[in-house]
Design an enzyme around this catalytic site. Structure first.
Site, PDB file in Angstrom:
ATOM      1  N   LYS A 137       0.678  -1.122   0.084  1.00 13.73           N
ATOM      2  CA  LYS A 137       0.020   0.000  -0.022  1.00 13.73           C
ATOM      3  C   LYS A 137       0.704   1.167  -0.017  1.00 13.73           C
ATOM      4  CE  LYS A 137      -4.072  -1.896   2.327  1.00 13.73           C
ATOM      5  NZ  LYS A 137      -5.066  -1.820   3.417  1.00 13.73           N
TER       6      LYS A 137
ATOM      7  N   ASP B 219      -9.804   2.911   2.145  1.00 12.19           N
ATOM      8  CA  ASP B 219      -9.894   2.414   3.614  1.00 12.19           C
ATOM      9  C   ASP B 219     -10.350   3.688   4.358  1.00 12.19           C
ATOM     10  OD1 ASP B 219      -8.937  -0.014   3.302  1.00 12.19           O
ATOM     11  OD2 ASP B 219      -6.812   0.434   3.721  1.00 12.19           O
TER      12      ASP B 219
END
Ligand code: NDP
Length: 303
Positions: A66, A102
């Site tokens: 990420k 997220d």
């Protein structure tokens, strides 16, 4: 032509996202296939080059990529920039845009946790990885005034606090060393506790001793299971929530970005429940290179 969406991670074998996103494409009548690409860090750049192709709607990026993927992307959204982490890619021609869904996933979970109460202003965050970055950004945006980040490796928590220094200039965002007595004293001043470590993912241990949990707390564990922490919190009379809502909403936001259509939340939620009932473990949160069923935890959590 069947469009493709890929999850790039390492490992990805049993991802819950696969079941959730494929069910969403199928129910929306979108001719697309969600594929799991297990790519070690050395193969990440090639994978990113490949998803620039016309047949791709986009991609998800997960552990351990990420943060590493950020310099490989042409454009970052405000959330990706603010967190320094990307979990979703969309294409603009051959250019790739990096998003961090997220963040809306966490915000949905926080809203559910807080319910009809007034939004609290103090939180304790355990962990300083990619998930914690989305959490801290969400808390800043929700106008929290004091957020304390505890992490096993203090320097990583300090790095996170430095990263957010500008957006958190108006508030108290601090890194503190992982000592039970310090965590306990901070929890006594706090309403919200968020576990963004992977403690509890692979074995039945809690990051904090049950005795420090009071009935006034709102406890969110990013892990998708009913962890020891959540059970201890409930036993103390606290409100407790696992990571499923966050997973569902980050997935829904990604679906909407790829397709331009609202996500079929019910269908996705049902697919998630079924996959979990079948015992599928998410790869999204699993430590890279380790099997979920074989990882001994090495820290010194309670229990
Ligand atoms: P990272 O690998 O980036 O970070 C892992 C974090 O856990 C670090 O803070 C690490 O501390 C800590 N940690 C790991 N093992 C231990 C241990 N044995 N003792 C103490 N601390 C430990 O992962 P992510 O931030 O992406 O994910 C963290 C958790 O959040 C996972 O469990 C994942 O399932 C969950 N998650 C859930 C999401 C959802 O949608 N519900 C989304 C994203 C994450 P250190 O830095 O010291 O190593």
């Amino acid at each position: 032509m069947t469009k493709r969406v890929v999850l790039i991670g390492h490992p990805v074998a049993h991802s819950l996202s696969g079941a959730m996103q494929q069910a969403a494409f199928d129910s929306a009548g979108i001719d697309a296939r969600y594929e799991l690409w297990d790519r070690a860090p050395i193969a990440l750049a090639d994978a990113i080059a490949e998803v620039r192709g016309d047949e791709f709607l986009g991609a998800n990026v997960t552990i351990p990529h990420k943060e590493r993927v950020v310099p490989m992307i042409d454009k970052l959204t405000e959330e990706a920039q603010a967190t320094g982490a990307v979990n979703t890619l969309t294409r603009e021609g051959r250019r790739l845009v990096g998003h961090n869904t997220d963040v809306p996933g966490f915000v949905a979970a926080l809203d559910k946790l807080v319910g009809r109460q007034k939004m609290p202003r103090q939180a304790v965050v355990l962990g300083a990885g990619g998930g914690a970055r989305a959490v801290v950004h969400g808390l800043i945006r929700a106008s929290f005034q004091r957020v304390i980040v505890f992490n096993r490796h203090l320097h990583r928590a300090e790095g996170l606090v430095r990263y957010f220094a500008r957006s958190a200039a108006h508030m108290d965002l601090k890194a503190m060393p992982w000592h039970e007595s310090i965590i306990e004293s901070e929890l006594a001043k706090t309403k919200v506790l968020i576990n963004a470590t992977s403690i509890g993912l692979n074995s039945d241990v809690s990051p904090v001793p049950a005795e420090v949990l009071s009935g006034d707390l709102l406890v969110l564990d990013l892990i998708y299971n009913r962890t020891r922490l959540l059970r201890d919190a409930e036993a103390a009379g606290a409100n407790a929530l696992d990571g499923e809502i966050m997973l569902l909403h980050q997935g829904a936001a990604a679906f909407a970005l790829w397709t331009g259509q609202p996500a079929p939340l019910e269908v996705m939620s049902q697919a998630l429940s079924e996959a979990r009932a079948e015992g599928v473990r998410s790869a999204e949160g699993e430590p890279a290179g380790e099997r979920a069923d074989a990882v001994p935890e090495t820290a010194t959590p309670a229990g």
